[in-house]
Scaffold this motif. Structure first.
Motif, PDB file in Angstrom:
ATOM      1  N   MET A   1      29.074  37.384  39.321  1.00 25.98           N
ATOM      2  CA  MET A   1      29.790  38.076  38.687  1.00 25.98           C
ATOM      3  C   MET A   1      29.440  38.403  37.264  1.00 25.98           C
ATOM      4  O   MET A   1      28.970  37.619  36.658  1.00 25.98           O
ATOM      5  CB  MET A   1      31.527  37.543  38.601  1.00 25.98           C
ATOM      6  CG  MET A   1      32.255  37.898  37.431  1.00 25.98           C
ATOM      7  SD  MET A   1      33.803  37.500  37.620  1.00 25.98           S
ATOM      8  CE  MET A   1      33.695  35.639  37.562  1.00 25.98           C
ATOM      9  N   LYS A   2      29.297  39.722  36.731  1.00 29.73           N
ATOM     10  CA  LYS A   2      28.883  40.170  35.620  1.00 29.73           C
ATOM     11  C   LYS A   2      30.091  40.414  34.909  1.00 29.73           C
ATOM     12  O   LYS A   2      30.985  41.303  34.958  1.00 29.73           O
ATOM     13  CB  LYS A   2      27.865  41.429  35.652  1.00 29.73           C
ATOM     14  CG  LYS A   2      26.581  41.085  36.523  1.00 29.73           C
ATOM     15  CD  LYS A   2      25.743  42.509  36.676  1.00 29.73           C
ATOM     16  CE  LYS A   2      24.351  41.935  36.911  1.00 29.73           C
ATOM     17  NZ  LYS A   2      24.461  41.411  38.685  1.00 29.73           N
ATOM     18  N   PRO A  83      29.163  45.850  33.975  1.00 33.19           N
ATOM     19  CA  PRO A  83      29.899  44.711  34.210  1.00 33.19           C
ATOM     20  C   PRO A  83      30.924  44.792  35.631  1.00 33.19           C
ATOM     21  O   PRO A  83      31.486  45.977  35.747  1.00 33.19           O
ATOM     22  CB  PRO A  83      30.763  44.473  32.990  1.00 33.19           C
ATOM     23  CG  PRO A  83      30.939  45.905  32.299  1.00 33.19           C
ATOM     24  CD  PRO A  83      29.464  46.260  32.779  1.00 33.19           C
ATOM     25  N   ASP A  84      31.410  43.836  36.205  1.00 32.73           N
ATOM     26  CA  ASP A  84      32.275  43.735  37.267  1.00 32.73           C
ATOM     27  C   ASP A  84      33.635  43.792  36.714  1.00 32.73           C
ATOM     28  O   ASP A  84      34.697  43.945  37.200  1.00 32.73           O
ATOM     29  CB  ASP A  84      32.171  42.598  38.098  1.00 32.73           C
ATOM     30  CG  ASP A  84      30.515  42.651  39.030  1.00 32.73           C
ATOM     31  OD1 ASP A  84      30.453  43.588  39.200  1.00 32.73           O
ATOM     32  OD2 ASP A  84      30.035  41.874  38.768  1.00 32.73           O
ATOM     33  N   SER A 119      39.994  44.503  34.223  1.00 31.35           N
ATOM     34  CA  SER A 119      39.955  43.958  32.933  1.00 31.35           C
ATOM     35  C   SER A 119      41.428  43.378  32.569  1.00 31.35           C
ATOM     36  O   SER A 119      42.493  43.406  33.087  1.00 31.35           O
ATOM     37  CB  SER A 119      39.980  45.025  31.941  1.00 31.35           C
ATOM     38  OG  SER A 119      39.638  44.797  30.616  1.00 31.35           O
ATOM     39  N   PHE A 120      41.030  42.278  31.555  1.00 32.59           N
ATOM     40  CA  PHE A 120      42.298  41.658  31.017  1.00 32.59           C
ATOM     41  C   PHE A 120      42.120  41.163  29.594  1.00 32.59           C
ATOM     42  O   PHE A 120      40.805  40.956  29.135  1.00 32.59           O
ATOM     43  CB  PHE A 120      42.796  40.485  31.906  1.00 32.59           C
ATOM     44  CG  PHE A 120      41.976  39.181  31.921  1.00 32.59           C
ATOM     45  CD1 PHE A 120      42.316  38.323  30.951  1.00 32.59           C
ATOM     46  CD2 PHE A 120      41.086  39.103  32.855  1.00 32.59           C
ATOM     47  CE1 PHE A 120      41.231  37.017  31.128  1.00 32.59           C
ATOM     48  CE2 PHE A 120      40.126  37.919  32.987  1.00 32.59           C
ATOM     49  CZ  PHE A 120      40.434  36.728  32.118  1.00 32.59           C
ATOM     50  N   HIS A 148      37.835  38.787  40.338  1.00 35.19           N
ATOM     51  CA  HIS A 148      36.786  39.238  41.008  1.00 35.19           C
ATOM     52  C   HIS A 148      36.794  39.105  42.628  1.00 35.19           C
ATOM     53  O   HIS A 148      36.383  40.112  43.300  1.00 35.19           O
ATOM     54  CB  HIS A 148      35.340  38.580  40.537  1.00 35.19           C
ATOM     55  CG  HIS A 148      34.158  39.019  40.787  1.00 35.19           C
ATOM     56  ND1 HIS A 148      33.750  40.297  40.750  1.00 35.19           N
ATOM     57  CD2 HIS A 148      32.954  38.149  41.544  1.00 35.19           C
ATOM     58  CE1 HIS A 148      32.740  40.083  41.333  1.00 35.19           C
ATOM     59  NE2 HIS A 148      32.032  39.056  41.727  1.00 35.19           N
ATOM     60  N   GLU A 149      37.385  38.270  43.149  1.00 34.35           N
ATOM     61  CA  GLU A 149      37.604  37.999  44.478  1.00 34.35           C
ATOM     62  C   GLU A 149      38.477  39.009  44.889  1.00 34.35           C
ATOM     63  O   GLU A 149      38.349  39.486  46.142  1.00 34.35           O
ATOM     64  CB  GLU A 149      38.182  36.565  44.758  1.00 34.35           C
ATOM     65  CG  GLU A 149      37.111  35.683  44.847  1.00 34.35           C
ATOM     66  CD  GLU A 149      37.813  34.223  44.736  1.00 34.35           C
ATOM     67  OE1 GLU A 149      38.721  34.078  45.197  1.00 34.35           O
ATOM     68  OE2 GLU A 149      37.059  33.262  44.162  1.00 34.35           O
TER      69      GLU A 149
END
Ligand code: MN
Length: 248
Positions: A1-2, A83-84, A119-120, A148-149
Motif C-alpha cells: 500500500m502506497k 498513492p493508493d 482518503s481520511f 485498502h482492502e
C-alpha cells in the motif's frame, strides 16, 4: 500500500510524525505537508503566487502552501508513485460537526477524494497540545489497511476524531453523523497599544449539541468517531420546496 500523508498543522507537528511512524509499518509512506501551521484554511488553493517545495528526505516535502496545494503538488508533481490512499492529520484538536468546512485537515482528504483516491482525515480531540498521538496513529493505520482492502463507497471520505486517551482507555469506534455546533459569541474586541480596536476570533471554548449518533456524542464518551462525508452539499429535501417558488 502506497500512502500520502499530509496535514494542516505543518510538517514539524507531533501529529504528522506519529502518523507517519505508524503508517510506515503498513505501507510505503510519502509526506507532502505545509512548511508551517495552516489550520482553518479550509479548502483553499493558492493561485496568486508560486509555490516552493523543499525536499527534506526521500518522498518527504515541505510546501509553502495549503493542505490542498500539498495534495495537488504531491500527486501531480513531487512523488515517485501514485498513492493508493491519502491520510491527513493527526490534527491537534477536534474537527467535529459544522467545523469541518473550516478545517484544512479535512479539506486535504476532500481534495484526494476529488482525484478519486480513497482518503481520511484524523484529528485528536484535545484543547491543549495533545498527549496520545500514538494511540490515534495506531487506529489510523488499522483503518488505512481496512480501506485498502475494502475500498470506500464512491465520492466518500472519512472524518475520524480520536479522544486524547491512551490505547487501553479508548472505547470502540462508532460510525457517526456530523454534529451541530452551538453558536455563541466567539470574538473578543479590545484596544491595541495605540488605542485602535482589534478583534480576535476563536477566543471562547465552543460547544456542540449533545445529539445521539453524532461525532460529538461519541468522542465526548471516549469513543473514536468515524463520519463518512461527501462533497455534494445539495440539500435534496429542499429541492421540491424551491422548485415550487415562482422564479420565472
Ligand atoms: Mn490544525
Amino acid at each position: 500500500m502506497k500512502i500520502l500523508v499530509t496535514n494542516d498543522d505543518g510538517i514539524h507537528a507531533s501529529g504528522i510524525q506519529s502518523l507517519t511512524e505508524a503508517l510506515k509499518k503498513v505501507g510505503e509512506v510519502a509526506v507532502v505537508a505545509p512548511d508551517r501551521e495552516r489550520s482553518a484554511v479550509g479548502h483553499a488553493l493558492t493561485l496568486h503566487h508560486p509555490l516552493r517545495a523543499i525536499q527534506l528526505g526521500p518522498n518527504t516535502f515541505a510546501v509553502d502552501g495549503t493542505p490542498t496545494d500539498c495534495v495537488n503538488l504531491g500527486i501531480h508533481n513531487l512523488l515517485s508513485f501514485k498513492p493508493d490512499i491519502v491520510v491527513s492529520g493527526i490534527n491537534r484538536g477536534a474537527n467535529l460537526g459544522d467545523d469541518v468546512t473550516y478545517s484544512g485537515t479535512v479539506a486535504a482528504a476532500m481534495e484526494a477524494t476529488l482525484m478519486g483516491i480513497p482518503s481520511f482525515a484524523v484529528s485528536l480531540v484535545t484543547e491543549g497540545m495533545g498527549s496520545n498521538y500514538g494511540a490515534a496513529a495506531e487506529f489510523a493505520s488499522r483503518l488505512a489497511r481496512q480501506i485498502h482492502e475494502k475500498g470506500l463507497p464512491s465520492d466518500t471520505f472519512l472524518n475520524v476524531n480520536v479522544p486524547d486517551l491512551p490505547c487501553d482507555s479508548l472505547l470502540s469506534s462508532r460510525v457517526t453523523s456530523q454534529g451541530k455546533r452551538r453558536y455563541e459569541g466567539n470574538i473578543i474586541g479590545k484596544l491595541d497599544p495605540r488605542g485602535r480596536k482589534y478583534y480576535w476570533i476563536g477566543s471562547a471554548q465552543l460547544s456542540f449539541l449533545d445529539l445521539e449518533g453524532t461525532d460529538y456524542h461519541a468522542v465526548s464518551r471516549g469513543h473514536v468517531s468515524i463520519t463518512p462525508l461527501h462533497l455534494d452539499l445539495t440539500n435534496y429535501a429542499s429541492l421540491q420546496v424551491l422548485r415550487g417558488w415562482d422564479l420565472a
